[in-house]
Design a protein around this motif. Structure first.
Motif, PDB file in Angstrom:
ATOM      1  N   ALA A  34       2.718  -1.746   2.076  1.00 46.43           N
ATOM      2  CA  ALA A  34       1.744  -2.457   1.252  1.00 46.43           C
ATOM      3  C   ALA A  34       0.435  -1.727   1.502  1.00 46.43           C
ATOM      4  O   ALA A  34       0.199  -1.237   2.608  1.00 46.43           O
ATOM      5  CB  ALA A  34       1.642  -3.913   1.684  1.00 46.43           C
ATOM      6  N   LEU A  35      -0.395  -1.593   0.495  1.00 49.55           N
ATOM      7  CA  LEU A  35      -1.632  -0.859   0.725  1.00 49.55           C
ATOM      8  C   LEU A  35      -2.798  -1.413  -0.062  1.00 49.55           C
ATOM      9  O   LEU A  35      -2.638  -2.052  -1.090  1.00 49.55           O
ATOM     10  CB  LEU A  35      -1.462   0.629   0.460  1.00 49.55           C
ATOM     11  N   ALA A  36      -3.954  -1.153   0.521  1.00 44.41           N
ATOM     12  CA  ALA A  36      -5.208  -1.544  -0.113  1.00 44.41           C
ATOM     13  C   ALA A  36      -6.164  -0.364  -0.021  1.00 44.41           C
ATOM     14  O   ALA A  36      -6.088   0.434   0.917  1.00 44.41           O
ATOM     15  CB  ALA A  36      -5.801  -2.756   0.591  1.00 44.41           C
ATOM     16  N   ILE A  37      -7.025  -0.263  -0.992  1.00 41.21           N
ATOM     17  CA  ILE A  37      -8.057   0.764  -0.987  1.00 41.21           C
ATOM     18  C   ILE A  37      -9.388   0.044  -1.100  1.00 41.21           C
ATOM     19  O   ILE A  37      -9.593  -0.756  -2.024  1.00 41.21           O
ATOM     20  CB  ILE A  37      -7.870   1.771  -2.123  1.00 41.21           C
ATOM     21  N   ASN A  38     -10.246   0.328  -0.128  1.00 38.50           N
ATOM     22  CA  ASN A  38     -11.550  -0.342  -0.072  1.00 38.50           C
ATOM     23  C   ASN A  38     -11.387  -1.856  -0.147  1.00 38.50           C
ATOM     24  O   ASN A  38     -12.114  -2.549  -0.859  1.00 38.50           O
ATOM     25  CB  ASN A  38     -12.477   0.180  -1.164  1.00 38.50           C
ATOM     26  N   GLU A  39     -10.380  -2.357   0.583  1.00 41.17           N
ATOM     27  CA  GLU A  39     -10.079  -3.783   0.718  1.00 41.17           C
ATOM     28  C   GLU A  39      -9.567  -4.440  -0.554  1.00 41.17           C
ATOM     29  O   GLU A  39      -9.563  -5.666  -0.670  1.00 41.17           O
ATOM     30  CB  GLU A  39     -11.290  -4.530   1.285  1.00 41.17           C
ATOM     31  N   ARG A  40      -9.102  -3.635  -1.513  1.00 38.81           N
ATOM     32  CA  ARG A  40      -8.495  -4.172  -2.737  1.00 38.81           C
ATOM     33  C   ARG A  40      -7.056  -3.710  -2.795  1.00 38.81           C
ATOM     34  O   ARG A  40      -6.771  -2.515  -2.692  1.00 38.81           O
ATOM     35  CB  ARG A  40      -9.246  -3.693  -3.978  1.00 38.81           C
ATOM     36  N   ASP A  56     -12.971   6.996   0.106  1.00 40.50           N
ATOM     37  CA  ASP A  56     -12.113   5.826  -0.020  1.00 40.50           C
ATOM     38  C   ASP A  56     -11.543   5.472   1.349  1.00 40.50           C
ATOM     39  O   ASP A  56     -11.274   6.344   2.180  1.00 40.50           O
ATOM     40  CB  ASP A  56     -10.949   6.087  -0.983  1.00 40.50           C
ATOM     41  N   ARG A  57     -11.344   4.171   1.583  1.00 38.91           N
ATOM     42  CA  ARG A  57     -10.736   3.671   2.811  1.00 38.91           C
ATOM     43  C   ARG A  57      -9.391   3.045   2.450  1.00 38.91           C
ATOM     44  O   ARG A  57      -9.338   2.028   1.744  1.00 38.91           O
ATOM     45  CB  ARG A  57     -11.638   2.630   3.477  1.00 38.91           C
ATOM     46  N   VAL A  58      -8.318   3.666   2.934  1.00 39.54           N
ATOM     47  CA  VAL A  58      -6.962   3.216   2.641  1.00 39.54           C
ATOM     48  C   VAL A  58      -6.427   2.452   3.844  1.00 39.54           C
ATOM     49  O   VAL A  58      -6.519   2.927   4.975  1.00 39.54           O
ATOM     50  CB  VAL A  58      -6.037   4.415   2.321  1.00 39.54           C
ATOM     51  N   THR A  59      -5.883   1.274   3.586  1.00 40.92           N
ATOM     52  CA  THR A  59      -5.235   0.494   4.626  1.00 40.92           C
ATOM     53  C   THR A  59      -3.753   0.413   4.282  1.00 40.92           C
ATOM     54  O   THR A  59      -3.392  -0.073   3.205  1.00 40.92           O
ATOM     55  CB  THR A  59      -5.819  -0.928   4.711  1.00 40.92           C
ATOM     56  N   LEU A  60      -2.909   0.923   5.193  1.00 42.06           N
ATOM     57  CA  LEU A  60      -1.462   0.898   5.003  1.00 42.06           C
ATOM     58  C   LEU A  60      -0.853  -0.105   5.969  1.00 42.06           C
ATOM     59  O   LEU A  60      -1.182  -0.103   7.157  1.00 42.06           O
ATOM     60  CB  LEU A  60      -0.851   2.269   5.276  1.00 42.06           C
ATOM     61  N   ILE A  61       0.048  -0.920   5.455  1.00 40.17           N
ATOM     62  CA  ILE A  61       0.743  -1.898   6.279  1.00 40.17           C
ATOM     63  C   ILE A  61       2.233  -1.744   6.010  1.00 40.17           C
ATOM     64  O   ILE A  61       2.673  -1.812   4.853  1.00 40.17           O
ATOM     65  CB  ILE A  61       0.299  -3.342   5.945  1.00 40.17           C
ATOM     66  N   ARG A  62       3.006  -1.522   7.092  1.00 43.16           N
ATOM     67  CA  ARG A  62       4.462  -1.442   6.934  1.00 43.16           C
ATOM     68  C   ARG A  62       5.017  -2.843   6.748  1.00 43.16           C
ATOM     69  O   ARG A  62       4.705  -3.752   7.500  1.00 43.16           O
ATOM     70  CB  ARG A  62       5.104  -0.813   8.163  1.00 43.16           C
ATOM     71  N   ILE A  63       5.873  -2.986   5.728  1.00 46.57           N
ATOM     72  CA  ILE A  63       6.505  -4.251   5.460  1.00 46.57           C
ATOM     73  C   ILE A  63       7.792  -4.316   6.285  1.00 46.57           C
ATOM     74  O   ILE A  63       8.592  -3.388   6.270  1.00 46.57           O
ATOM     75  CB  ILE A  63       6.836  -4.392   3.957  1.00 46.57           C
TER      76      ILE A  63
END
Length: 67
Positions: A34-40, A56-63
């Motif tokens: 699951a991912l978000a860019i700049n908290e979106r 850009d700030r990418v947040t990756l979360i393993r499901i």
């Protein structure tokens, strides 16, 4: 070249396509993320179309499955 931060780690790349950038840095199986860019949140059906921008700030979360 653009600068992109992924989970607090900075990358410099020429790749602006999000899907190709993720493959470049070793995230081949996007179904597990699951991912978000700049908290979106970026919906999975838009990952291949999304164009990264400088800083850009990418947040990756393993499901994971479990209970």
């Amino acid at each position: 070249m653009i600068s992109v931060t992924v989970n607090d780690k900075e990358f410099t790349t020429e790749q602006v396509n999000l899907s190709l950038f993720l493959q470049e840095i070793g995230f081949d199986n996007l179904k597990e993320l699951a991912l978000a860019i700049n908290e979106r949140i970026v919906p999975k059906n838009q990952i291949s179309e999304y164009e990264l921008k400088n800083n850009d700030r990418v947040t990756l979360i393993r499901i994971t499955c479990g209970g």
